[in-house]
Design a protein around this motif. Structure first.
Motif, PDB file in Angstrom:
ATOM      1  N   MET A   1      65.277  45.620  39.408  1.00 20.02           N
ATOM      2  CA  MET A   1      63.873  45.353  39.670  1.00 20.02           C
ATOM      3  C   MET A   1      63.261  46.560  40.363  1.00 20.02           C
ATOM      4  N   ASP A   2      62.062  46.925  39.936  1.00 17.54           N
ATOM      5  CA  ASP A   2      61.403  48.032  40.594  1.00 17.54           C
ATOM      6  C   ASP A   2      60.500  47.522  41.718  1.00 17.54           C
ATOM      7  N   ALA A   3      59.907  48.437  42.425  1.00 17.80           N
ATOM      8  CA  ALA A   3      59.111  48.093  43.601  1.00 17.80           C
ATOM      9  C   ALA A   3      57.915  47.213  43.245  1.00 17.80           C
ATOM     10  N   ALA A   4      57.323  47.428  42.081  1.00 16.35           N
ATOM     11  CA  ALA A   4      56.170  46.626  41.676  1.00 16.35           C
ATOM     12  C   ALA A   4      56.558  45.164  41.469  1.00 16.35           C
ATOM     13  N   GLU A   5      57.723  44.944  40.849  1.00 19.09           N
ATOM     14  CA  GLU A   5      58.185  43.566  40.626  1.00 19.09           C
ATOM     15  C   GLU A   5      58.532  42.876  41.947  1.00 19.09           C
ATOM     16  N   ILE A   6      59.117  43.626  42.850  1.00 14.19           N
ATOM     17  CA  ILE A   6      59.440  43.065  44.167  1.00 14.19           C
ATOM     18  C   ILE A   6      58.169  42.650  44.891  1.00 14.19           C
ATOM     19  N   ASP A   7      57.152  43.488  44.792  1.00 12.86           N
ATOM     20  CA  ASP A   7      55.866  43.143  45.426  1.00 12.86           C
ATOM     21  C   ASP A   7      55.272  41.878  44.817  1.00 12.86           C
ATOM     22  N   VAL A   8      55.425  41.717  43.495  1.00 11.49           N
ATOM     23  CA  VAL A   8      54.916  40.505  42.831  1.00 11.49           C
ATOM     24  C   VAL A   8      55.630  39.269  43.378  1.00 11.49           C
ATOM     25  N   TYR A   9      56.970  39.361  43.511  1.00 11.54           N
ATOM     26  CA  TYR A   9      57.721  38.212  44.031  1.00 11.54           C
ATOM     27  C   TYR A   9      57.393  37.931  45.499  1.00 11.54           C
ATOM     28  N   LYS A  10      57.133  38.957  46.263  1.00 11.14           N
ATOM     29  CA  LYS A  10      56.721  38.744  47.668  1.00 11.14           C
ATOM     30  C   LYS A  10      55.375  38.032  47.718  1.00 11.14           C
ATOM     31  N   GLN A  11      54.477  38.409  46.819  1.00  9.93           N
ATOM     32  CA  GLN A  11      53.170  37.753  46.747  1.00  9.93           C
ATOM     33  C   GLN A  11      53.341  36.285  46.341  1.00  9.93           C
ATOM     34  N   LYS A  12      54.201  36.035  45.373  1.00  3.56           N
ATOM     35  CA  LYS A  12      54.448  34.655  44.942  1.00  3.56           C
ATOM     36  C   LYS A  12      55.070  33.832  46.084  1.00  3.56           C
ATOM     37  N   LEU A  13      55.963  34.440  46.852  1.00  4.96           N
ATOM     38  CA  LEU A  13      56.572  33.754  47.989  1.00  4.96           C
ATOM     39  C   LEU A  13      55.507  33.352  49.012  1.00  4.96           C
ATOM     40  N   SER A  14      54.569  34.253  49.267  1.00  6.20           N
ATOM     41  CA  SER A  14      53.511  33.906  50.228  1.00  6.20           C
ATOM     42  C   SER A  14      52.624  32.778  49.686  1.00  6.20           C
ATOM     43  N   GLU A  15      52.416  32.734  48.358  1.00  3.68           N
ATOM     44  CA  GLU A  15      51.633  31.651  47.763  1.00  3.68           C
ATOM     45  C   GLU A  15      52.380  30.319  47.877  1.00  3.68           C
ATOM     46  N   VAL A  16      53.688  30.344  47.643  1.00  2.00           N
ATOM     47  CA  VAL A  16      54.494  29.128  47.762  1.00  2.00           C
ATOM     48  C   VAL A  16      54.481  28.640  49.206  1.00  2.00           C
ATOM     49  N   GLU A  17      54.623  29.546  50.158  1.00  2.00           N
ATOM     50  CA  GLU A  17      54.596  29.153  51.570  1.00  2.00           C
ATOM     51  C   GLU A  17      53.244  28.548  51.950  1.00  2.00           C
ATOM     52  N   LEU A  18      52.168  29.082  51.398  1.00  2.00           N
ATOM     53  CA  LEU A  18      50.837  28.534  51.656  1.00  2.00           C
ATOM     54  C   LEU A  18      50.732  27.114  51.082  1.00  2.00           C
ATOM     55  N   ALA A  19      51.260  26.921  49.877  1.00  2.00           N
ATOM     56  CA  ALA A  19      51.237  25.595  49.254  1.00  2.00           C
ATOM     57  C   ALA A  19      52.099  24.610  50.044  1.00  2.00           C
ATOM     58  N   LEU A  20      53.222  25.106  50.582  1.00  2.00           N
ATOM     59  CA  LEU A  20      54.092  24.243  51.391  1.00  2.00           C
ATOM     60  C   LEU A  20      53.433  23.844  52.712  1.00  2.00           C
ATOM     61  N   SER A  21      52.585  24.708  53.234  1.00  2.00           N
ATOM     62  CA  SER A  21      51.899  24.329  54.485  1.00  2.00           C
ATOM     63  C   SER A  21      50.943  23.156  54.249  1.00  2.00           C
ATOM     64  N   ALA A  22      50.434  23.050  53.014  1.00  2.00           N
ATOM     65  CA  ALA A  22      49.554  21.930  52.681  1.00  2.00           C
ATOM     66  C   ALA A  22      50.356  20.679  52.315  1.00  2.00           C
ATOM     67  N   ASP A  23      51.553  20.885  51.722  1.00  2.00           N
ATOM     68  CA  ASP A  23      52.391  19.759  51.285  1.00  2.00           C
ATOM     69  C   ASP A  23      53.849  20.056  51.636  1.00  2.00           C
ATOM     70  N   PRO A  24      54.258  19.887  52.901  1.00  2.00           N
ATOM     71  CA  PRO A  24      55.604  20.258  53.335  1.00  2.00           C
ATOM     72  C   PRO A  24      56.706  19.371  52.749  1.00  2.00           C
ATOM     73  N   GLU A  25      56.389  18.235  52.194  1.00  2.00           N
ATOM     74  CA  GLU A  25      57.394  17.328  51.647  1.00  2.00           C
ATOM     75  C   GLU A  25      57.731  17.623  50.187  1.00  2.00           C
ATOM     76  N   ASN A  26      57.059  18.556  49.541  1.00  2.00           N
ATOM     77  CA  ASN A  26      57.235  18.853  48.128  1.00  2.00           C
ATOM     78  C   ASN A  26      58.568  19.581  47.921  1.00  2.00           C
ATOM     79  N   THR A  27      59.503  18.866  47.283  1.00  2.00           N
ATOM     80  CA  THR A  27      60.853  19.415  47.103  1.00  2.00           C
ATOM     81  C   THR A  27      60.892  20.547  46.071  1.00  2.00           C
ATOM     82  N   GLU A  28      60.027  20.477  45.074  1.00  2.00           N
ATOM     83  CA  GLU A  28      59.987  21.541  44.073  1.00  2.00           C
ATOM     84  C   GLU A  28      59.548  22.863  44.699  1.00  2.00           C
ATOM     85  N   LEU A  29      58.528  22.811  45.553  1.00  2.00           N
ATOM     86  CA  LEU A  29      58.067  24.016  46.230  1.00  2.00           C
ATOM     87  C   LEU A  29      59.131  24.554  47.195  1.00  2.00           C
ATOM     88  N   GLN A  30      59.853  23.646  47.868  1.00  2.00           N
ATOM     89  CA  GLN A  30      60.909  24.084  48.779  1.00  2.00           C
ATOM     90  C   GLN A  30      62.022  24.786  48.005  1.00  2.00           C
TER      91      GLN A  30
END
Length: 160
Positions: free
Chosen positions: A1-30
């Protein structure tokens, strides 16, 4: 993986964490969060981040050794980064006003972008019309003489 792909996954991780803050019980997001974190950890182990190389300190600015005066001939650097023959027309605190030979208009140039004019053979020559003036007749006079000569030649051809 190159640096651009890693940055994309870091961005996706922050989006998932934001979604989990709204719905902490969601097992799929966890589960998705755990998978992305594992992917990023494995990627960091396989491709460690390069150590930043120290950048050298910039060289101190060269102090101009030539003190320019109004009327001095020089070569000044234009916006295209090339040097052209010029004449100093104004002296200021940290810049000089110059006009480029053959052109009108003054340009403010820093002393570090000026140098002593080269030998005469490398200096810009005056345009042809200015050289003809120095020989005696101006360009206008030469044009008038050419038209008179032309007109006399036609009149003879018509009258014959």
């Amino acid at each position: 993986m190159d640096a651009a792909e890693i940055d994309v996954y870091k961005q996706k991780l922050s989006e998932v964490e934001l979604a989990l803050s709204a719905d902490p019980e969601n097992t799929e997001l966890q589960q998705l969060k755990t998978e992305i974190q594992d992917l990023l950890a494995l990627s960091a182990q396989l491709h460690p981040a390069p150590q930043p190389t120290p950048t050298p300190a910039p060289a101190p600015a060269a102090t101009p050794t030539h003190k320019w005066q109004i009327g001095d001939s020089c070569e000044a650097q234009y916006t295209d980064s090339k040097y052209y023959p010029a004449r100093v027309v104004a002296v200021r605190a940290d810049t000089y006003g110059v006009t480029f030979v053959g052109y009108s208009g003054m340009h403010d140039i820093h002393a570090s972008s000026m140098r002593v004019a080269r030998a005469q053979s490398n200096v810009h020559r005056a345009p042809a019309r200015e050289r003809t003036k120095k020989r005696g007749k101006s360009g206008v006079e030469q044009s008038q003489q050419a038209w008179l000569k032309f007109a006399r030649g036609k009149n003879k051809a018509i009258n014959n």
